[in-house]
Design a protein around this motif. Structure first.
Motif, short mmCIF file in Angstrom:
data_model
loop_
_atom_site.label_atom_id
_atom_site.label_comp_id
_atom_site.label_asym_id
_atom_site.label_seq_id
_atom_site.Cartn_x
_atom_site.Cartn_y
_atom_site.Cartn_z
N ALA A 158 -136.46 47.13 -46.19
CA ALA A 158 -136.25 48.16 -45.18
C ALA A 158 -135.82 47.55 -43.85
O ALA A 158 -134.93 48.06 -43.16
CB ALA A 158 -137.53 48.97 -45.00
N LEU A 159 -136.42 46.43 -43.48
CA LEU A 159 -136.06 45.74 -42.24
C LEU A 159 -134.61 45.27 -42.29
O LEU A 159 -133.86 45.40 -41.32
CB LEU A 159 -137.01 44.56 -42.03
N ALA A 160 -134.22 44.73 -43.44
CA ALA A 160 -132.83 44.27 -43.60
C ALA A 160 -131.85 45.42 -43.46
O ALA A 160 -130.79 45.29 -42.82
CB ALA A 160 -132.66 43.59 -44.96
N PHE A 161 -132.19 46.58 -44.03
CA PHE A 161 -131.26 47.70 -43.98
C PHE A 161 -131.26 48.38 -42.61
O PHE A 161 -130.25 48.98 -42.22
CB PHE A 161 -131.59 48.71 -45.09
N VAL A 162 -132.36 48.28 -41.87
CA VAL A 162 -132.35 48.76 -40.49
C VAL A 162 -131.36 47.92 -39.68
O VAL A 162 -130.56 48.46 -38.90
CB VAL A 162 -133.75 48.68 -39.87
N GLU A 163 -131.42 46.61 -39.87
CA GLU A 163 -130.49 45.73 -39.15
C GLU A 163 -129.05 45.99 -39.57
O GLU A 163 -128.16 46.18 -38.73
CB GLU A 163 -130.85 44.26 -39.42
N LEU A 164 -128.79 46.01 -40.89
CA LEU A 164 -127.43 46.25 -41.38
C LEU A 164 -126.94 47.63 -40.98
O LEU A 164 -125.79 47.81 -40.56
CB LEU A 164 -127.40 46.13 -42.91
N GLY A 165 -127.81 48.63 -41.13
CA GLY A 165 -127.41 50.00 -40.83
C GLY A 165 -127.03 50.20 -39.39
O GLY A 165 -126.07 50.91 -39.08
N SER A 166 -127.77 49.57 -38.47
CA SER A 166 -127.44 49.72 -37.06
C SER A 166 -126.08 49.10 -36.75
O SER A 166 -125.29 49.65 -35.98
CB SER A 166 -128.52 49.07 -36.20
N ALA A 167 -125.78 47.96 -37.36
CA ALA A 167 -124.47 47.33 -37.17
C ALA A 167 -123.37 48.19 -37.78
O ALA A 167 -122.29 48.34 -37.18
CB ALA A 167 -124.47 45.93 -37.80
N ASP A 168 -123.64 48.77 -38.96
CA ASP A 168 -122.63 49.59 -39.60
C ASP A 168 -122.34 50.86 -38.81
O ASP A 168 -121.19 51.28 -38.68
CB ASP A 168 -123.08 49.97 -41.02
N ARG A 169 -123.39 51.47 -38.27
CA ARG A 169 -123.17 52.67 -37.47
C ARG A 169 -122.35 52.36 -36.22
O ARG A 169 -121.54 53.17 -35.77
CB ARG A 169 -124.52 53.29 -37.08
N ALA A 170 -122.55 51.16 -35.67
CA ALA A 170 -121.74 50.77 -34.51
C ALA A 170 -120.27 50.66 -34.90
O ALA A 170 -119.38 51.05 -34.14
CB ALA A 170 -122.24 49.44 -33.95
N LEU A 171 -120.00 50.15 -36.11
CA LEU A 171 -118.62 50.08 -36.58
C LEU A 171 -118.03 51.48 -36.75
O LEU A 171 -116.90 51.75 -36.35
CB LEU A 171 -118.56 49.33 -37.92
#
Length: 735
Positions: free
Chosen positions: A438-451
Motif C-alpha cells: 500500500a505504501l508503494a502504491f501511495v508513492e507511485l499513485g501520487s507520481a502518476d496522478r501528477a503526470l
C-alpha cells in the motif's frame, strides 16, 4: 472444497486491491463525459477511430484514411490498430471508445505481469504486487496519450508469460498463447514491440536449463512464429509492400532514430520520480527534450519498488533474478540512445524511433524482482536495506548535481523507504506485505496522478466549447500536429490557447489535423523530396501546403475534398455544429483534381527551392521526376476534371483533355492505388513530388481509382487460419 473456497476468496481480495489501486490513479478519467486529452489521443487516435467506426458501420473494410495529411493506408501504417480486439468498444461514441481502450490497457498490463510473476514461481500476493508495479510505472502511465504504445506495452508481459510457460511445459497451447500475445502488440500498432517481444520470448524459450525438452521447446517456438506470421499478415504484407518502395526500407537517419533518447541524468528519475513536470523548456532541453518535452513525461518505477527489486536480487534463490537484473540494465543502456553509444550498433534498432521507449523493458523485470523482494522484505535484516538505501542516495546526489529538483525527491524517497523498513519490522506479521504494498502504491499513485494532471485527462462536454469562436490561422506542421490559431483578445498563453482551440474543434465534432509526417514517411520519395519540400519553406504552412494540397482537414475528408473540387474553398462554415466555426484557408489552394501539362525535373531539392522562391510555376503545370516517366515531356495538354464521387479508397472522376496531359489528384501516391481509364487499367505516376498522377490521352475519360492493399483477401484468409490454429491448440491443450 474448503480449500477451493479459500483460494477464490483470496483471488477476490487480490482483484479488489488491484481494481482499487488502478481506479484511484485514473479516477478523473472514470467520470462520465471525461476523455483523454493528450496530443495524440485526440489529434490522431480520435479521428482514426471515428473513421474506423464509420467504415465498420457502413459494412466497409477500411483501406485508406484520407484525414492524415494527403492520406495514409490503414493497414500499411499499423497506427490505426485495424485488427485490435478492443475495436469492439467502437459501439461507444469515439471519444469514449478511445478513453476506454487506453484505460483497459492498464488492468491488461497488470494481469499479464502478474501471470508472468506466477510463472517465475512468485506467490499470488507477490505476483499481484508485480503486476500493479508494472502497470503503474511512470513510463506506462505517460503513454495514456498514445493508444498505439500503451496498448502494445500492455500485451508485452502476456507474451513473456506465454514464453515462460512454453519453456516449462513445451505444449502447443502456450505456443498459441505466445502467437496471440505477440500478434496483438502489432494489432495495437507498434511493430517495435512485436520485434523486440519476439526476440525476448525466443531467448526465454531456448535458454538452457528448462524443464521441457529442447525438441519440444523448438517445435513450440517455430509453431508460435508461424502462427504469429499468419495472424499479422493483413498488416505486415501491406506495410512491407509500402515501405519497400520508400527510404524507410533502410535505416532511419540517426537524428530521427535517436530522437528522445533517455538522458543519463534521468536514471535518477527512474529511482526518485520526475522533477521536470513544471520545468522550463530550457531546462527540459538540457536533459534531451524534443519539441519542448520528453517522449515519456515520467519514467520512475517508484523508490519502494526499486528498493524491493534490489532486495529481490540479493535474496538467495533461482538464477532468473540475475538474468532479470541484467535485462533491466541492458534495456536502460539501450534507452539512453545517443548518450549510451550502444543503440545505434544493435542490428535492426535503427529502423525504429524513440529509445526512451525501452524503459518499459526495464520496468517489467524490475517489477518482477520487486515482487520477489516483497516476499523476503518482511523477514529481511536491517543490513539488507543498506544497499537499496545507498543506491537511492547515490541517485539523489548525482541527480541533485544536475538539477536541484532531485534534492527534495531524495528526501521524500528516503522517508518512504524508512517508513517501509519500519512497517517491515513493527507491523503485525500478516499485515506487513499489505502495508508495504500500500505504501508503494501511495508513492507511485501520487507520481502518476501528477503526470495525468498535466492535462491528459479532462472533462469534455460537446455542447460547451472552451471558446465561443476559433479561427484557423497559419497551419504549422510538426511531429505533434500542432495548429496555430488567431484567438480572441486576452488569450496570451500560446500553449493554453492551442489546447483550447483544439478542444473547440472537438466541440464542433470535427476531426483535427495530425500533420504531414505520416504522409511523407510513406511516399516513395521519402525523405528527400518531401522533407525538402517542408524544410525549404521552414514549416508546412502556406508554401508547402500549396504544393501538397493537404488542407481543409477540419471538415470530414470527403466533404472537404468535394469543396476543393468545386472551388468553394475560400471560406467554410460548420453550420451544423453547436457553435459556428469560421475556418479560413489558403486562398491559392489548388482544386482537388486538375488536368495539367507536365514538366520534368532531375534535382528535387533545386526544383523545390525555385518553386518556393517563385521562380517556377506552382499551379499551371504538374512536376514529374524525369526518372519516373520518360514520356512526361509529351504531356502538354490542358483540360478539366470533375469529381464524380469520393469515398475513402475509392475515387471517380470525369476528365476532359485537349491533348496528352496529366490528371493530378491531391491524394498521396502509394503503390497500392489502382487506376482505370474507361475501364482499362492505367499506370500511375508521382506528380508534384507526392501526389497521384494519371496520364490521359486527348478526349473525354471516366477515371476510377481504388486502393487495394497488397495481400488483399489472401492475407485475411491467412489471418483466419492463424486464429483457427490457435483456437484448436488452446482447446486441445485444455482437455
Amino acid at each position: 472444497m474448503a480449500a477451493n473456497g479459500k483460494l477464490r476468496r483470496v483471488a477476490a481480495v487480490h482483484a479488489a486491491l488491484a481494481i482499487a489501486a488502478l481506479g484511484a490513479v485514473f479516477l478523473p478519467a472514470l467520470r462520465p463525459g471525461a476523455m483523454l486529452l493528450g496530443h495524440d489521443a485526440y489529434q490522431l487516435f480520435l479521428p482514426l477511430k471515428q473513421f474506423l467506426r464509420a467504415e465498420f458501420a457502413q459494412g466497409h473494410w477500411p483501406t485508406w484514411f484520407p484525414g492524415d495529411g494527403l492520406g495514409i493506408p490503414v493497414a500499411g501504417t499499423f497506427v490505426a490498430g485495424l485488427l485490435d480486439p478492443l475495436n469492439v468498444l467502437l459501439v461507444l461514441p469515439p471519444a469514449q471508445a478511445v478513453k476506454w481502450m487506453v484505460l483497459l490497457a492498464y488492468p491488461i498490463a497488470a494481469l499479464g505481469a502478474a501471470l508472468g510473476a506466477r510463472a517465475l514461481g512468485l506467490p499470488r500476493r507477490a505476483a499481484l504486487f508485480s503486476g500493479l508495479a508494472f502497470a503503474l510505472t511512470g513510463a506506462l502511465v505517460s503513454q495514456s496519450v498514445s493508444l498505439q504504445y500503451v496498448g502494445a506495452f500492455s500485451r508485452l508481459p502476456w507474451a513473456l508469460w506465454a514464453a515462460l510457460r512454453l519453456r516449462r511445459a513445451g505444449r502447443l497451447e502456450f505456443s498459441a498463447a505466445l502467437a496471440l500475445a505477440l500478434a496483438s502488440t502489432l494489432w495495437s500498432g507498434d511493430p517495435e514491440v512485436l520485434f523486440l517481444g519476439a526476440l525476448t520470448a525466443s531467448v526465454i524459450v531456448v535458454w538452457p536449463g528448462a524443464r521441457a525438452s529442447t525438441r519440444a521447446r523448438w517445435i513450440g517456438l517455430i509453431a508460435a512464429g508461424i502462427a504469429t506470421a499468419l495472424l499479422t499478415l493483413p498488416l505486415l504484407l501491406p506495410a512491407l509492400h509500402t515501405f519497400s518502395g520508400s527510404a524507410r526500407a533502410g535505416s532511419l537517419d540517426p537524428d530521427e532514430a535517436l530522437a528522445w533518447s533517455l538522458h543519463p541524468a534521468r536514471l535518477a528519475e527512474l529511482v526518485l520520480g520526475t522533477p521536470f513536470l513544471t520545468a522550463s523548456s530550457d531546462t527540459l532541453a538540457r536533459f534531451g527534450a524534443q519539441n519542448g518535452g520528453f517522449w515519456s513525461q515520467g519514467c520512475g518505477v517508484g523508490v519502494i519498488v526499486l528498493a524491493l527489486a534490489v532486495l529481490g536480487v540479493r535474496r538467495p534463490g533461482p538464477r532468473w533474478r540475475w538474468i532479470a537484473a541484467g535485462a533491466a540494465a541492458l534495456a536502460l543502456l539501450l534507452a539512453t540512445g545517443r548518450y549510451g553509444h550502444v543503440y545505434a550498433h544493435v542490428p535492426a534498432m535503427m529502423h525504429f524511433r524513440y529509445p526512451e521507449k525501452l524503459v518499459v523493458w526495464a520496468a517489467l523485470p524490475i517489477a518482477w524482482l520487486a515482487g520477489r523482494g516483497l516476499v523476503g522484505a518482511t523477514r529481511a535484516k536491517l543490513s539488507a536495506w543498506v544497499i537499496p538505501l545507498g543506491i537511492i542516495v547515490i541517485a539523489g546526489v548525482a541527480g541533485r548535481a544536475m538539477d536541484p529538483g532531485f534534492g527534495s525527491l531524495l528526501v521524500r524517497g528516503i522517508l518512504f523507504v524508512g517508513v517501509a523498513i519500519a512497517v517491515a519490522k513493527l507491523a503485525p506479521r500478516r499485515m506487513r506485505w499489505i502495508a508495504i504494498a500500500a505504501l508503494a502504491f501511495v508513492e507511485l499513485g501520487s507520481a502518476d496522478r501528477a503526470l495525468l494532471d498535466l492535462g491528459e485527462v479532462a472533462t469534455y462536454l460537446p455542447t460547451q466549447s472552451p471558446l465561443p469562436e476559433a479561427t484557423a490561422g497559419e497551419r504549422i506542421c510538426s511531429d505533434l500536429g500542432a495548429q496555430g490559431y488567431q484567438l480572441p483578445a486576452g488569450v496570451e498563453d500560446s500553449e493554453s490557447a492551442s489546447r483550447a482551440a483544439q478542444l473547440a474543434t472537438l466541440a464542433y465534432g470535427l476531426p483535427s489535423l495530425y500533420g504531414l509526417r505520416s504522409t511523407y514517411g510513406l511516399t516513395p520519395a521519402w525523405p528527400a523530396d518531401l522533407v525538402t519540400l517542408c524544410s525549404v519553406a521552414e514549416q508546412c504552412g502556406t508554401p508547402c501546403a500549396r504544393l501538397q494540397g493537404a488542407r481543409l482537414q477540419w471538415l470530414q475528408p470527403a466533404s472537404a475534398k468535394a469543396l476543393l473540387a468545386s472551388g468553394q474553398y475560400r471560406r467554410v462554415r460548420a453550420l451544423e455544429s453547436p457553435v459556428v466555426a469560421e475556418l479560413l484557408e489558403d486562398l491559392h489552394a489548388p482544386t482537388y483534381a486538375a488536368v495539367l501539362p507536365a514538366r520534368t525535373y532531375d534535382d528535387a531539392f533545386a526544383t523545390i527551392a525555385q518553386l518556393h522562391q517563385g521562380k517556377l510555376p506552382t499551379s499551371e503545370v504538374a512536376w514529374v521526376a524525369r526518372a519516373d516517366s520518360a514520356d512526361a515531356n509529351s504531356w502538354t495538354g490542358h483540360g478539366h476534371a470533375q469529381l464524380a464521387s469520393i469515398e475513402p479508397g475509392r475515387i471517380r472522376i470525369s476528365a476532359d483533355a485537349d491533348g496528352s496531359a496529366l490528371l493530378v489528384l491531391r491524394e498521396a501516391i502509394n503503390r497500392d492505388w489502382r487506376a482505370t481509364i474507361d475501364g482499362t487499367p492505367s499506370p500511375i505516376v508521382r506528380a508534384d513530388f507526392a501526389m497521384i498522377g494519371v496520364p490521359l490521352a486527348a478526349g473525354h475519360h471516366e477515371v476510377a481509382l481504388d486502393f487495394v492493399p497488397f495481400g488483399g483477401r489472401w492475407s485475411l484468409l491467412g489471418y483466419a487460419l492463424g486464429l483457427l490454429l490457435c483456437a484448436a491448440a488452446i482447446v486441445r491443450g485444455r482437455r
